[in-house]
Scaffold this active site. Structure first.
Site, PDB file in Angstrom:
ATOM      1  N   ASP A  25      13.780  -2.680   4.179  1.00  0.00           N
ATOM      2  CA  ASP A  25      12.658  -2.484   5.082  1.00  0.00           C
ATOM      3  C   ASP A  25      12.720  -1.031   5.538  1.00  0.00           C
ATOM      4  O   ASP A  25      13.559  -0.655   6.347  1.00  0.00           O
ATOM      5  CB  ASP A  25      12.782  -3.449   6.277  1.00  0.00           C
ATOM      6  CG  ASP A  25      11.708  -3.220   7.327  1.00  0.00           C
ATOM      7  OD1 ASP A  25      10.853  -2.324   7.133  1.00  0.00           O
ATOM      8  OD2 ASP A  25      11.714  -3.951   8.343  1.00  0.00           O
ATOM      9  N   LYS A  86       7.422   7.834   8.323  1.00  0.00           N
ATOM     10  CA  LYS A  86       6.548   6.894   7.616  1.00  0.00           C
ATOM     11  C   LYS A  86       5.074   7.163   7.912  1.00  0.00           C
ATOM     12  O   LYS A  86       4.206   6.916   7.086  1.00  0.00           O
ATOM     13  CB  LYS A  86       6.914   5.472   8.037  1.00  0.00           C
ATOM     14  CG  LYS A  86       6.276   4.371   7.214  1.00  0.00           C
ATOM     15  CD  LYS A  86       6.860   3.037   7.639  1.00  0.00           C
ATOM     16  CE  LYS A  86       6.290   1.879   6.826  1.00  0.00           C
ATOM     17  NZ  LYS A  86       6.949   0.616   7.225  1.00  0.00           N
ATOM     18  N   GLU A 185       4.986  -6.133   3.854  1.00  0.00           N
ATOM     19  CA  GLU A 185       5.883  -6.565   4.932  1.00  0.00           C
ATOM     20  C   GLU A 185       5.555  -7.965   5.474  1.00  0.00           C
ATOM     21  O   GLU A 185       6.453  -8.797   5.589  1.00  0.00           O
ATOM     22  CB  GLU A 185       5.892  -5.515   6.048  1.00  0.00           C
ATOM     23  CG  GLU A 185       6.731  -4.311   5.628  1.00  0.00           C
ATOM     24  CD  GLU A 185       6.408  -3.035   6.385  1.00  0.00           C
ATOM     25  OE1 GLU A 185       5.687  -3.097   7.392  1.00  0.00           O
ATOM     26  OE2 GLU A 185       6.878  -1.957   5.960  1.00  0.00           O
ATOM     27  N   ASP A 207       2.195  -8.524  12.475  1.00  0.00           N
ATOM     28  CA  ASP A 207       3.312  -7.593  12.282  1.00  0.00           C
ATOM     29  C   ASP A 207       3.000  -6.249  12.936  1.00  0.00           C
ATOM     30  O   ASP A 207       2.268  -5.437  12.382  1.00  0.00           O
ATOM     31  CB  ASP A 207       3.561  -7.437  10.772  1.00  0.00           C
ATOM     32  CG  ASP A 207       4.701  -6.467  10.459  1.00  0.00           C
ATOM     33  OD1 ASP A 207       5.264  -5.863  11.400  1.00  0.00           O
ATOM     34  OD2 ASP A 207       5.031  -6.306   9.274  1.00  0.00           O
TER      35      ASP A 207
END
Lengths: 621, 173
Positions: A25, A86, A185, A207
């Protein structure tokens, strides 16, 4: 190699060693690596027992520091310390400015449109920074598991576009990881929950991470995880909550919004600490320099309300796109550290009319699910009872047509893999070329969509306007990555492109980075490559032999079989030597001569699922 | 080996009436066999084959799942090409369409969510009726023209459903 696995899942001629594969992850704030050990998927800890690796990278002149210590240095050395990288993945400099926040870095342009961050080690692309995080996780996994990794499943936000996915894959390559799959994810989280609880029915995965938000609606049926719709915002997350509190501090304290990088980092850390404290307390005292004030949870809730509302709107849209009603959702799963914020839990519970599930640590659930999938993909589970993921593309893909409009070729939420073609024609007499502009997004005007790639189909024979028939084919693979080809049907003139996003690294940049990263490891490299070639060759030989035994008789004639057997013999001979190149070439040759055989066996598996009906009945109608 | 038709892929006789649950179950069963995830450690060629087969399966499933697409596919199976966009000579239906669209615009102007819900129910009823009519005539050669007309109507209503969804999204702002 799967020649063997097609016909007889689970039956290996020689049971080989368990193949090491991990789930990673790669998060905005934190990253984790997990693996399946004795049947249980769990995150792997570092030497200090820490599971979570803060996604912070600090560049020193002679080394790279990753994790907690780098994060702590963020205010002291803001220019050389990269946080939340990210958010920059797959984005251009102009996008970065639109992120609407002050970033403390000095950006420089590169060969591509990608924003490079100026550090003491020279300019670093977001892809390289991510690769540095991945390298640490890879080393941790290899040390813990005691061997080299066959590959990794890397998770990405479901709402990541093609450019962001490609950037993630490039980062993994740069870190020396073989990417088995890019996995969304929320889908990974669903796997972790589905396995644990043998869930069936409709599930929503909410999420909210550090920098991205995803909502996915899935149908779980007998081990099949079918994503019905996905939505979200790839620039919405807990970081934005921090920025909201920081804004409140600036305003309340009467500070100038134009802070130097160190002070800005300090401010954000103060804000983040306040946010976290408000999870358990009704109010918190915020101290910044010699200013202090109380922030109540109520006031915090009001600050983040617009963002929470944005996420709920995306939820409603995903539910609509799924063709279901809100009440049909059986369970809502919370994923991502930001779902610890009480207001977020409350709002989600209100929206779906049920208490969300939080049993599995929201920071770990994605990596845990990814590890399960990695283990399956590495070939450790071939008993037919394995899980199957059917995912979708999050954003529509299309082409620019006359008048600057986007024509959708594949609408959002289409199950992948998918291939779809659309025909176009010339609009001028004698037109010999056609420009193809590939776009991603939901809006009609191309200026509102993301430009993924441009290429040209040249050499169209002279015809009157409208006479040429140009077929443009889009293909999206199981990683959600797009390739496009164009062909003039009359003449057969062809052009194709593996979409290299406008904001991706150029091939030249990747080659250079790879060269740099191998510089030090050059000695081991030759030996390692040879070993890999030998392993590949051995696996292929075993697979071919098993396939010949199973289906050689009914699918091959004597000549075809002899050709294959000769090539197997040749490869077996070469394996005794150390000529890696020859082994590689011969492995390719053997693979080629078994290609048709493999295709026939593949057709058989489709038909095998069709409960033994006569083949002729199935084929033509 | 020929490319199996969409129905044959699912071991079904060509028909407009379909048990969607059975179709879904068959689809998942087939997907298990050909999905690229099963070939993640296979050679490039096999991965490519799995990709192509999966894409074909997904396409077939998407087509059969949607009534207008299924109708269109059934009519095209006879070998006659059906251009996506044609001038439709169906004045009665066009008038009805225009009325529906006007109604939708009014709902947008008044931001009437309850009205949208009612509109959706009516639309659904109209679609069900169309589906029934199509099912009754599509395989009768003598009624081919009528079947094509019904299919075009189904496409219109499908597009309208999409517009309703877009309206809901705008009203959600």
């Amino acid at each position: 190699m799967a020649l063997l696995q097609i016909a007889e899942p689970g039956q290996s001629p020689q049971p080989h060693q368990r193949r090491l594969a991990v789930g990673i992850d790669l998060g905005t704030t934190n990253s984790l690596v997990a693996a399946l050990r004795s049947g249980l998927s769990e995150p792997l800890a570092d030497a200090q027992g820490q599971v979570i690796l803060p996604s912070a990278v600090r560049y020193h002149a002679d080394r790279v520091e990753v994790g907690e210590s780098a994060k702590l240095a963020a205010s002291a050395d803001p220019l050389n310390t990269v946080l939340s990288v990210k958010r920059l993945m797959g984005r251009g400099l102009s996008d970065v400015k639109q992120l609407g926040e002050q970033l403390p870095y000095r950006f420089v342009g590169g060969e591509s449109h990608m924003p490079f961050i100026e550090t003491v080690q020279g300019p670093k692309s977001p892809v390289e920074v991510s690769a540095d995080i991945l390298k640490v996780l890879r080393q941790r996994a290899e040390a813990t598991l005691g061997g080299e990794l066959v590959g990794a499943v890397i998770t990405v936000p479901a709402y990541f576009d093609d450019a962001q996915r490609q950037a993630t894959k490039d980062a993994a390559k740069l870190a020396g990881l073989n990417v088995l799959r890019l996995l969304n994810e929320p889908t990974a989280a669903a796997m972790a929950y589905g396995l644990d609880q043998h869930a069936e029915g409709l599930v929503a995965i909410y999420d909210l991470g550090g920098g991205t938000f995803d909502i996915s609606i899935l149908r779980l049926t007998g081990g099949v995880f079918e994503v019905l719709a996905t939505g979200g915002d790839s620039a919405l997350g807990g970081d934005d909550f921090d920025h909201a509190i920081a804004g409140w501090i600036i305003e309340s304290a009467g500070l100038s919004a134009d802070l130097d990088p160190g002070a800005q980092r300090n401010l954000l850390q103060t804000a983040c600490a306040a946010k976290e404290a408000l999870t358990d307390s009704a109010a918190v005292e915020v101290v910044y320099g010699d200013w202090k004030a109380q922030l109540t949870r109520e006031a915090f809730n009001a600050l983040i309300e617009p963002m929470v509302a944005r996420s709920l709107k995306a939820c409603r849209r995903a539910v609509r796109d799924s063709g279901i009603e809100l009440e049909d959702v059986h369970a809502v799963v919370m994923v991502g550290g930001s779902t610890r914020v009480p207001r977020v839990r409350e709002a989600v519970a209100e929206a779906f009319g049920r208490q969300p599930l939080t049993e599995i640590d929201p920071d770990q659930v994605v990596a845990i699910g990814a590890a399960i999938q990695a283990d399956t993909l590495a070939g450790n589970k071939r008993d037919g009872g394995e899980l199957l993921l059917l995912d979708v593309i999050p954003l529509s893909l299309g082409l620019e047509t006359m008048g600057g409009l986007m024509e959708k070729v594949i609408p959002r939420n289409t199950t992948i893999p998918v291939a779809r073609a659309q025909d176009f024609t010339t609009y001028k007499d004698g037109q010999s070329a056609m420009a193809i502009h590939v776009l991603q997004g939901e809006r009609e005007l191309i200026s509102d969509c993301r430009s993924l790639a441009r290429f040209e189909l040249r050499g169209i024979p002279a015809m009157v306007a409208g006479a040429a028939k140009i077929r443009v084919t889009f293909q999206v693979d199981a990683d959600g990555l797009l390739s496009v080809s164009a062909r003039e049907l009359g003449s057969g003139v062809e052009a194709s492109i593996q979409v290299k996003p406008s904001y991706g690294l150029t091939d030249g940049e990747i080659a250079k980075m790879l060269k740099d990263s191998f510089q030090h490891a050059n000695d081991d490299k030759v030996a390692r490559v040879l070993r890999e070639q030998q392993v590949d060759a051995q696996r292929l030989i075993e697979a071919v032999q098993a396939a010949l035994e199973a289906d050689g008789e009914r699918l091959l004639d004597a000549d075809e079989r002899m050709v294959i057997e000769l090539q197997v013999q040749e490869l077996t001979e070469l394996m005794k030597g150390t000529d890696g190149y020859a082994i590689e070439q011969q492995t390719k040759r053997l693979s080629q001569v078994t290609d048709a055989f493999a295709a026939r066996r593949m057709d058989l598996t489709v038909k095998a699922a069709l409960s033994g009906r006569n083949l002729n009945e199935i084929e033509d109608i | 080996m020929g490319i199996p038709c969409h129905f044959a892929l699912f071991e079904l006789q060509p028909s407009f009436r379909l048990d969607l649950e059975q179709l879904g179950a068959r689809y998942r069963e087939l997907a298990r066999g050909v999905h690229p995830d099963r070939f993640a450690d296979a050679s490039e060629r096999e991965q490519r084959l799995a990709l192509e087969q999966s894409a074909r399966l997904n396409e077939a499933y998407q087509t059969l799942k949607s009534p207008p697409q299924r109708a269109r596919y059934l009519l095209a199976m006879g070998g006659r090409e059906l251009p996506l966009e044609v001038t439709v000579h169906d004045p009665e239906f066009l008038l009805q369409q225009m009325a529906l669209r006007e109604e939708l615009e009014d709902l947008q102007d008044s931001a009437d969510l309850a009205g949208v819900a009612t509109f959706k129910r009516r639309l659904k009823t109209a679609q069900d009726e169309l589906n029934e009519s199509f099912a009754a005539c599509w395989d009768d050669a003598a009624q081919r023209e009528q079947a094509e007309r019904l299919m075009r109507r189904m496409q219109f209503l499908d597009k309208l459903t999409y517009e309703v969804r877009q309206l809901e999204e705008r009203l959600d702002d």
